[in-house]
Motif scaffolding. Structure first.
Motif, short mmCIF file in Angstrom:
data_model
loop_
_atom_site.label_atom_id
_atom_site.label_comp_id
_atom_site.label_asym_id
_atom_site.label_seq_id
_atom_site.Cartn_x
_atom_site.Cartn_y
_atom_site.Cartn_z
N LYS A 122 67.46 47.68 60.66
CA LYS A 122 68.46 48.52 60.00
C LYS A 122 69.22 49.45 60.93
O LYS A 122 69.95 50.34 60.48
CB LYS A 122 67.82 49.38 58.90
CG LYS A 122 67.29 48.60 57.72
CD LYS A 122 66.96 49.61 56.65
CE LYS A 122 66.10 49.07 55.57
NZ LYS A 122 65.66 50.13 54.67
N MET A 123 69.02 49.31 62.23
CA MET A 123 69.68 50.21 63.17
C MET A 123 70.65 49.43 64.05
O MET A 123 70.35 48.32 64.47
CB MET A 123 68.64 50.86 64.09
CG MET A 123 67.84 51.92 63.42
SD MET A 123 68.92 53.31 63.07
CE MET A 123 68.09 53.98 61.66
N VAL A 124 71.80 50.06 64.36
CA VAL A 124 72.73 49.43 65.30
C VAL A 124 72.07 49.45 66.68
O VAL A 124 71.62 50.49 67.14
CB VAL A 124 74.04 50.24 65.38
CG1 VAL A 124 75.00 49.62 66.39
CG2 VAL A 124 74.71 50.31 64.02
N VAL A 125 71.95 48.30 67.32
CA VAL A 125 71.39 48.29 68.67
C VAL A 125 72.43 47.87 69.71
O VAL A 125 72.25 48.09 70.91
CB VAL A 125 70.14 47.40 68.80
CG1 VAL A 125 68.96 48.03 68.08
CG2 VAL A 125 70.39 45.99 68.29
N ASP A 126 73.52 47.27 69.27
CA ASP A 126 74.56 46.88 70.21
C ASP A 126 75.84 46.62 69.42
O ASP A 126 75.78 46.31 68.23
CB ASP A 126 74.13 45.60 70.95
CG ASP A 126 74.95 45.35 72.21
OD1 ASP A 126 75.77 46.23 72.56
OD2 ASP A 126 74.78 44.30 72.84
N PHE A 127 76.97 46.73 70.08
CA PHE A 127 78.23 46.40 69.41
C PHE A 127 79.29 46.13 70.46
O PHE A 127 79.14 46.50 71.62
CB PHE A 127 78.70 47.55 68.51
CG PHE A 127 79.03 48.81 69.25
CD1 PHE A 127 78.09 49.80 69.42
CD2 PHE A 127 80.29 49.01 69.80
CE1 PHE A 127 78.38 50.96 70.11
CE2 PHE A 127 80.61 50.17 70.50
CZ PHE A 127 79.64 51.15 70.65
#
Lengths: 322, 333
Positions: free
Chosen positions: A118-123
């Motif tokens: 549920k967490m953004v780890v890359d974008f």
């Protein structure tokens, strides 16, 4: 009913939503910005107010996102003003908690967001090239004389594959003309364009990233079935288009506003629906205080300056404080 | 005599050295203005379009200095400061590049070749050609170099204590004390900011990324804050060494940040078209997978919009903060 408002002011569309305490969407609207962010925000608020008429409700929080987030945030008195990545991810995780990869394609930008637990780890986000965005399709649809709404369905009827160079909108256009001269049908050309856009998107944004399912595809372009199909072909896996695919940023902004006011136990700074009647005038000043010649944006509310930004030194931005 | 120092490229690393050196020789040191839109536009106008933005900025600073009536513009030719290592070809050719780009600068370029194994460049043989031009004796030159070297090492010391180059310069000039600077700091997360000094510290290239990130509650560490020994033990000499001095430092410091300083993430600021960075950036990206650290590249050129940069940095910082908080709350989420 307690509600939280989220507004996403993008280059192409302005989206507004209202969610309740449970995070369910009670109102949603997608309209074209048409280069008039202030008018479109006002219009959204008016429609929302009308939709809520007769129901007892209380606005507990408001958030804005998108490239016009700063302006919209000042206008409505947002509790939070958030970037698009954080907002989109918050909304997707809310509806699809197990999501690992988000494809988001908007009017002028596109992003890929990698989620873990549920967490953004890359974008990543597109930089200067618009070849993998909605504008590319809009432009080509216009050239082919096909309304963008019919674009996706038409692509699905194609019988043959045709490869179109999609590295750049300019070259794609000359390639399309060549392929039309070879005798390919409009449907096939459109399918080729969808494939080209997706190929471009994955190569530019997904480069070096390992993409895991579930995949969720959102943003205005997700309405296009041809693109969804092209994504599924390219990655060899089902792609989910969420129910509220075109207002996910706004939903995210509302969810983040809710999280924010709950976390700090604060009262919302939302100005109220009367904002729609206020007189907002944004102007740009070319500051000549130094050699930087900053373009300073100034927003007046009923004749009184309420916000200024865009100056490197803070001369104008700070002039409003204290 | 008025000696002009362009506030660009390696200036950010060596300014205290050159300032002290020339002042010790009784010269007036004139530094060009802080990079501004107007200054960079003048640089772009005269420079070949394909070259990287730091060089365009450098030319802008040379033009700026010429308008300040300097007798000379000091443009050393950086060849090597360590065994088997070199500078980017644009540094090696810098004095010539300026000479053939800016006609009015031709007669006023003061240049020497920086070679050898000393990072402080202060081998007196490097500087000897200046004796005739500036009318100073070898004895005076050696003495000035000795003082300059000491002054520069003091500046480097402040950097290694964790102060940014701007802060270290202010401490050197007695404008601010260490405590005054430290008292203003507060941070929730630490990010390793990777990039050459002229990209990180030029307010135009980096769009003031350091103050922006600090206002988001981020503690910043950069390569020049590390000690040489700390960096060099990361990557022992291999058959293939990265032979660009500062590129190697960036790569090594990325390792230190990930392995030993336990940073929450890394941001690499690079100029569009930078050759060495295309290799080093990829190597850091591969390392970031191994050490499981969030990594982002920000590529800038003269057309880069500020809003894009802010959105990315904001999203990157948000990503790290939100993850950290959820871990703190004990949620696997």
């Amino acid at each position: 009913m307690n509600i939280y408002i989220g507004i996403d002011v993008g280059s192409v569309s302005t989206n507004a939503v209202a969610i309740n305490e449970d995070g369910d969407v009670v109102f949603e609207q997608y309209i074209r910005t048409n280069g008039q962010p202030i008018e479109s925000v006002k219009e959204s608020l008016k429609t929302l107010e009308k939709a809520l008429e007769g129901k007892p409700y209380k606005v507990k929080g408001a958030g804005t996102t998108g490239s016009g987030r700063q302006l919209a945030g000042i206008m409505i008195g947002a509790d939070i003003i958030k970037n698009e990545i954080t907002a989109h991810a918050a909304a997707t995780v809310h509806f699809h908690p197990d999501v690992r990869t988000i494809f988001e394609i908007g009017g002028q930008d596109s992003k890929i967001i990698i989620i873990k637990d549920k967490m953004v780890v890359d974008f990543s986000m597109n930089t200067v090239c618009a070849a993998g965005t909605g504008s590319f399709l809009d432009h080509q649809a216009e050239r082919l004389g096909i309304p963008i709404q019919e674009f996706g369905d038409l692509a699905l009827t194609a019988k043959k594959n045709v490869r179109i160079a999609g590295r750049c909108t300019v070259f794609a256009e000359s390639d399309m003309i060549a392929k039309q001269q070879y005798g390919f049908s409009k449907a096939e050309i459109i399918k080729g364009l969808c494939d080209a856009l997706v190929r471009n998107y994955i190569n530019n944004l997904g480069r070096g990233k390992s993409l895991h399912p579930p995949f969720v595809f959102q943003g205005g372009v997700a309405a296009n079935k041809g693109i969804k199909a092209a994504f599924e072909r390219e990655i060899g896996h089902e792609v989910i288009v969420p129910k509220y695919y075109n207002v996910m940023g706004a939903i995210g902004a509302a969810l983040l506003a809710k999280e924010h006011v709950e976390k700090y136990g604060m009262k919302t700074s939302f100005r109220g629906f009367d904002v729609a009647e206020y007189n907002f005038t944004p102007t740009t000043i070319d500051c000549n205080g130094c050699a930087n010649s900053c373009e300073v944006i100034k927003v007046d509310l009923n004749g009184k300056t309420v916000a200024m930004w865009g100056d490197k030194c803070g001369r104008w931005a700070n002039s409003l404080m204290g | 005599m008025r000696i002009g120092l362009p506030r660009a490229l390696i200036f950010y690393y060596y300014y205290p050295l050159w300032k002290s050196f020339f002042e010790n020789l009784g010269m007036d040191v004139v530094v060009s203005d802080v990079t501004s839109k107007e200054l960079i536009e003048k640089g772009i106008k005269v420079t070949v379009p394909e070259i990287c933005v730091p060089i365009k900025i450098f030319n802008g600073h040379v033009i700026n200095l010429l308008s300040k009536n300097v007798d000379y513009v000091f443009i050393p030719r950086f060849v090597s400061i360590d065994r088997g290592e070199w500078f980017c070809p644009k540094f090696i050719g810098l004095p010539d590049l300026v000479k053939y780009t800016i006609e009015e600068a031709k007669e006023r370029i003061l240049t020497i070749d920086i070679k050898g194994k000393r990072e402080d460049t202060c081998n007196w043989r490097n500087y000897r050609p200046l004796c005739n031009i500036l009318h100073v004796s070898e004895k005076q030159l050696k003495k000035a170099l000795k003082n300059a070297s000491e002054y520069w090492h003091q500046f480097r010391q402040y950097s290694m204590e964790g102060f940014t180059i701007e802060e270290a310069m202010q401490i050197c000039d007695n404008k601010l004390t260490r405590n005054q600077i430290l008292s203003q700091r507060s941070s929730e997360i630490t990010i390793g900011l990777l990039g050459y000094v002229y990209n990180i510290y030029d307010p135009f290239v980096s769009m003031d990324i350091i103050p922006k990130m600090r206002s988001m509650g981020v503690n910043i560490i950069t390569f020049e804050m590390l000690k040489e020994e700390e960096m060099s033990r990361q990557l022992p000499r291999k058959s293939k060494n990265i032979y660009w001095t500062f590129s190697k430092k960036i790569h090594q410091s990325a390792r230190v940040f990930m392995k030993e300083r336990n940073v929450d993430g890394l941001i690499h600021v690079t100029a569009f078209g930078c050759g060495p960075d295309s290799i080093v950036g990829k190597m850091i990206e591969l390392d970031s997978d191994v050490y499981q650290k969030p990594f982002m590249t920000i590529r800038v050129d003269e057309h880069t919009g500020e809003s894009h940069l802010i959105t990315r940095v904001e999203a990157f910082v948000d990503m790290i903060k939100r993850k950290k908080y959820s871990e703190k709350r004990g949620e696997i989420a």
